[in-house]
Design a protein around this motif. Structure first.
Motif, PDB file in Angstrom:
ATOM      1  N   LYS A  36     -63.158  48.172 -21.577  1.00 46.65           N
ATOM      2  CA  LYS A  36     -63.401  48.923 -22.803  1.00 46.65           C
ATOM      3  C   LYS A  36     -62.719  48.224 -23.961  1.00 46.65           C
ATOM      4  CE  LYS A  36     -62.658  53.293 -25.162  1.00 46.65           C
ATOM      5  NZ  LYS A  36     -62.879  52.598 -26.410  1.00 46.65           N
ATOM      6  N   SER A  37     -63.430  48.116 -25.049  1.00 49.54           N
ATOM      7  CA  SER A  37     -62.837  47.594 -26.274  1.00 49.54           C
ATOM      8  C   SER A  37     -62.088  48.721 -26.964  1.00 49.54           C
ATOM      9  CB  SER A  37     -63.941  47.072 -27.197  1.00 49.54           C
ATOM     10  OG  SER A  37     -63.393  46.729 -28.448  1.00 49.54           O
ATOM     11  N   GLU A  38     -61.097  48.368 -27.747  1.00 50.62           N
ATOM     12  CA  GLU A  38     -60.346  49.409 -28.454  1.00 50.62           C
ATOM     13  C   GLU A  38     -61.042  49.859 -29.730  1.00 50.62           C
ATOM     14  OE1 GLU A  38     -58.830  45.635 -30.388  1.00 50.62           O
ATOM     15  OE2 GLU A  38     -59.635  46.221 -28.449  1.00 50.62           O
ATOM     16  N   PHE A  39     -62.132  49.219 -30.084  1.00 46.93           N
ATOM     17  CA  PHE A  39     -62.862  49.630 -31.274  1.00 46.93           C
ATOM     18  C   PHE A  39     -64.335  49.283 -31.124  1.00 46.93           C
ATOM     19  CE2 PHE A  39     -61.268  45.369 -32.044  1.00 46.93           C
ATOM     20  CZ  PHE A  39     -62.385  44.684 -32.475  1.00 46.93           C
ATOM     21  N   GLY A  40     -65.144  50.021 -31.838  1.00 48.33           N
ATOM     22  CA  GLY A  40     -66.571  49.711 -31.893  1.00 48.33           C
ATOM     23  C   GLY A  40     -66.848  48.846 -33.103  1.00 48.33           C
ATOM     24  N   ARG A  41     -68.100  48.686 -33.411  1.00 47.18           N
ATOM     25  CA  ARG A  41     -68.499  47.905 -34.576  1.00 47.18           C
ATOM     26  C   ARG A  41     -69.473  48.717 -35.411  1.00 47.18           C
ATOM     27  NH1 ARG A  41     -64.801  44.436 -35.277  1.00 47.18           N
ATOM     28  NH2 ARG A  41     -66.115  43.135 -36.575  1.00 47.18           N
ATOM     29  N   ARG A  42     -69.503  48.423 -36.685  1.00 50.45           N
ATOM     30  CA  ARG A  42     -70.462  49.068 -37.578  1.00 50.45           C
ATOM     31  C   ARG A  42     -71.860  48.567 -37.267  1.00 50.45           C
ATOM     32  NH1 ARG A  42     -67.556  50.644 -42.467  1.00 50.45           N
ATOM     33  NH2 ARG A  42     -66.193  52.247 -41.607  1.00 50.45           N
ATOM     34  N   ALA A  43     -72.839  49.307 -37.706  1.00 46.56           N
ATOM     35  CA  ALA A  43     -74.229  48.974 -37.413  1.00 46.56           C
ATOM     36  C   ALA A  43     -74.772  47.851 -38.290  1.00 46.56           C
ATOM     37  CB  ALA A  43     -75.102  50.222 -37.568  1.00 46.56           C
ATOM     38  N   TYR A  44     -74.171  47.629 -39.437  1.00 47.69           N
ATOM     39  CA  TYR A  44     -74.761  46.692 -40.382  1.00 47.69           C
ATOM     40  C   TYR A  44     -73.821  45.549 -40.725  1.00 47.69           C
ATOM     41  CZ  TYR A  44     -77.901  50.600 -40.809  1.00 47.69           C
ATOM     42  OH  TYR A  44     -78.771  51.610 -40.519  1.00 47.69           O
ATOM     43  N   GLU A  45     -74.406  44.431 -41.047  1.00 41.87           N
ATOM     44  CA  GLU A  45     -73.664  43.241 -41.450  1.00 41.87           C
ATOM     45  C   GLU A  45     -72.931  43.497 -42.772  1.00 41.87           C
ATOM     46  OE1 GLU A  45     -75.607  39.345 -42.981  1.00 41.87           O
ATOM     47  OE2 GLU A  45     -75.519  39.193 -40.789  1.00 41.87           O
ATOM     48  N   ASN A  46     -71.693  42.973 -42.856  1.00 37.27           N
ATOM     49  CA  ASN A  46     -70.941  43.117 -44.098  1.00 37.27           C
ATOM     50  C   ASN A  46     -71.082  41.853 -44.948  1.00 37.27           C
ATOM     51  OD1 ASN A  46     -69.162  41.187 -43.023  1.00 37.27           O
ATOM     52  ND2 ASN A  46     -67.677  42.720 -42.376  1.00 37.27           N
ATOM     53  N   GLY A  47     -70.373  41.798 -46.048  1.00 35.49           N
ATOM     54  CA  GLY A  47     -70.459  40.668 -46.962  1.00 35.49           C
ATOM     55  C   GLY A  47     -69.998  39.349 -46.361  1.00 35.49           C
ATOM     56  N   GLY A  48     -69.175  39.402 -45.306  1.00 36.49           N
ATOM     57  CA  GLY A  48     -68.694  38.188 -44.639  1.00 36.49           C
ATOM     58  C   GLY A  48     -69.574  37.767 -43.478  1.00 36.49           C
ATOM     59  N   LEU A  49     -70.786  38.344 -43.395  1.00 39.86           N
ATOM     60  CA  LEU A  49     -71.765  38.052 -42.339  1.00 39.86           C
ATOM     61  C   LEU A  49     -71.299  38.504 -40.955  1.00 39.86           C
ATOM     62  CD1 LEU A  49     -72.989  34.522 -43.488  1.00 39.86           C
ATOM     63  CD2 LEU A  49     -73.904  36.779 -44.087  1.00 39.86           C
ATOM     64  N   GLY A  50     -70.420  39.479 -40.923  1.00 36.39           N
ATOM     65  CA  GLY A  50     -69.964  40.075 -39.665  1.00 36.39           C
ATOM     66  C   GLY A  50     -70.167  41.567 -39.726  1.00 36.39           C
ATOM     67  N   THR A  51     -69.473  42.294 -38.884  1.00 35.97           N
ATOM     68  CA  THR A  51     -69.512  43.749 -38.937  1.00 35.97           C
ATOM     69  C   THR A  51     -68.080  44.262 -38.940  1.00 35.97           C
ATOM     70  OG1 THR A  51     -69.701  43.882 -36.529  1.00 35.97           O
ATOM     71  CG2 THR A  51     -71.746  43.997 -37.799  1.00 35.97           C
ATOM     72  N   ASP A  52     -67.872  45.368 -39.623  1.00 33.31           N
ATOM     73  CA  ASP A  52     -66.546  45.966 -39.691  1.00 33.31           C
ATOM     74  C   ASP A  52     -66.284  46.804 -38.452  1.00 33.31           C
ATOM     75  OD1 ASP A  52     -66.047  44.941 -42.280  1.00 33.31           O
ATOM     76  OD2 ASP A  52     -67.286  46.528 -43.133  1.00 33.31           O
ATOM     77  N   HIS A  53     -65.014  47.161 -38.265  1.00 33.92           N
ATOM     78  CA  HIS A  53     -64.657  48.043 -37.151  1.00 33.92           C
ATOM     79  C   HIS A  53     -65.373  49.375 -37.323  1.00 33.92           C
ATOM     80  CE1 HIS A  53     -60.741  45.963 -35.805  1.00 33.92           C
ATOM     81  NE2 HIS A  53     -61.536  45.091 -36.386  1.00 33.92           N
ATOM     82  N   GLY A  54     -65.822  49.928 -36.205  1.00 34.44           N
ATOM     83  CA  GLY A  54     -66.496  51.212 -36.215  1.00 34.44           C
ATOM     84  C   GLY A  54     -65.953  52.092 -35.117  1.00 34.44           C
ATOM     85  N   ARG A  55     -66.637  53.154 -34.802  1.00 35.05           N
ATOM     86  CA  ARG A  55     -66.147  54.114 -33.812  1.00 35.05           C
ATOM     87  C   ARG A  55     -66.733  53.892 -32.428  1.00 35.05           C
ATOM     88  NH1 ARG A  55     -66.500  59.921 -34.869  1.00 35.05           N
ATOM     89  NH2 ARG A  55     -65.564  59.748 -32.866  1.00 35.05           N
ATOM     90  N   ALA A  56     -68.035  53.852 -32.304  1.00 37.39           N
ATOM     91  CA  ALA A  56     -68.664  53.808 -30.984  1.00 37.39           C
ATOM     92  C   ALA A  56     -68.683  52.387 -30.441  1.00 37.39           C
ATOM     93  CB  ALA A  56     -70.083  54.356 -31.053  1.00 37.39           C
ATOM     94  N   GLY A  57     -68.581  52.275 -29.138  1.00 32.42           N
ATOM     95  CA  GLY A  57     -68.634  50.979 -28.477  1.00 32.42           C
ATOM     96  C   GLY A  57     -69.148  51.150 -27.062  1.00 32.42           C
ATOM     97  N   ALA A  58     -69.232  50.059 -26.348  1.00 31.06           N
ATOM     98  CA  ALA A  58     -69.730  50.084 -24.976  1.00 31.06           C
ATOM     99  C   ALA A  58     -68.576  49.954 -23.993  1.00 31.06           C
ATOM    100  CB  ALA A  58     -70.709  48.936 -24.761  1.00 31.06           C
ATOM    101  N   MET A  59     -68.784  50.443 -22.782  1.00 31.87           N
ATOM    102  CA  MET A  59     -67.845  50.271 -21.683  1.00 31.87           C
ATOM    103  C   MET A  59     -68.614  49.656 -20.521  1.00 31.87           C
ATOM    104  SD  MET A  59     -65.721  53.860 -21.707  1.00 31.87           S
ATOM    105  CE  MET A  59     -64.506  53.345 -20.518  1.00 31.87           C
ATOM    106  N   LEU A  60     -67.931  48.868 -19.727  1.00 26.90           N
ATOM    107  CA  LEU A  60     -68.509  48.304 -18.509  1.00 26.90           C
ATOM    108  C   LEU A  60     -67.751  48.875 -17.322  1.00 26.90           C
ATOM    109  CD1 LEU A  60     -68.562  44.536 -19.557  1.00 26.90           C
ATOM    110  CD2 LEU A  60     -70.415  46.188 -19.787  1.00 26.90           C
TER     111      LEU A  60
END
Length: 129
Positions: A36-60
């Protein structure tokens, strides 16, 4: 994507998990691995061509005693009304439910409220047989 930073990290994770499960051999039948990651990611690309920290994420979850395989979730979608706050994927499964199920099924420990104060387990996800 088949290239880039996240592709490289996920490839490294996959190779590490494959090597670990191979090293475990038959002991994998008595082992449960939760990633499990400690953070999810945002749904959309930010100005730096990445995504900001978000709430939901995946678990394996992998190892012995699994009844369900593959991806499963209540997919909320990516439409603006489906997101939380400023572009976060909606959390549909509490990570404590996955860990609570693991404790209950793999360790016969049904007091997850002692591990997660204030948490009230709901219906099992049915991951384990």
């Amino acid at each position: 994507a088949t290239s880039g930073w996240i592709h490289g990290l996920l490839t490294e994770l996959g190779e590490a998990l494959a090597a670990f499960t191979k090293d475990l051999g038959s002991a994998l039948d008595q082992t449960t691995i939760v990633v499990k990651s400690e953070f999810g990611r945002r749904a959309y690309e930010n100005g730096g061509l990445g995504t900001d920290h978000g709430r939901a994420g995946a678990m394996l979850v992998l190892g012995g005693g699994l009844k369900r395989t593959g991806a499963f979730a209540k997919w909320p979608g990516l439409a603006e009304d489906d997101l939380e706050g400023p572009g976060d994927l909606r959390v549909t499964t509490d990570y404590r439910t996955v860990l609570s199920d693991t404790l209950a099924k793999r360790f016969s420990f049904d007091r997850s409220d002692q591990v997660f104060p204030g948490y009230r387990p709901g219906q099992s996800l049915g991951i384990f047989s």
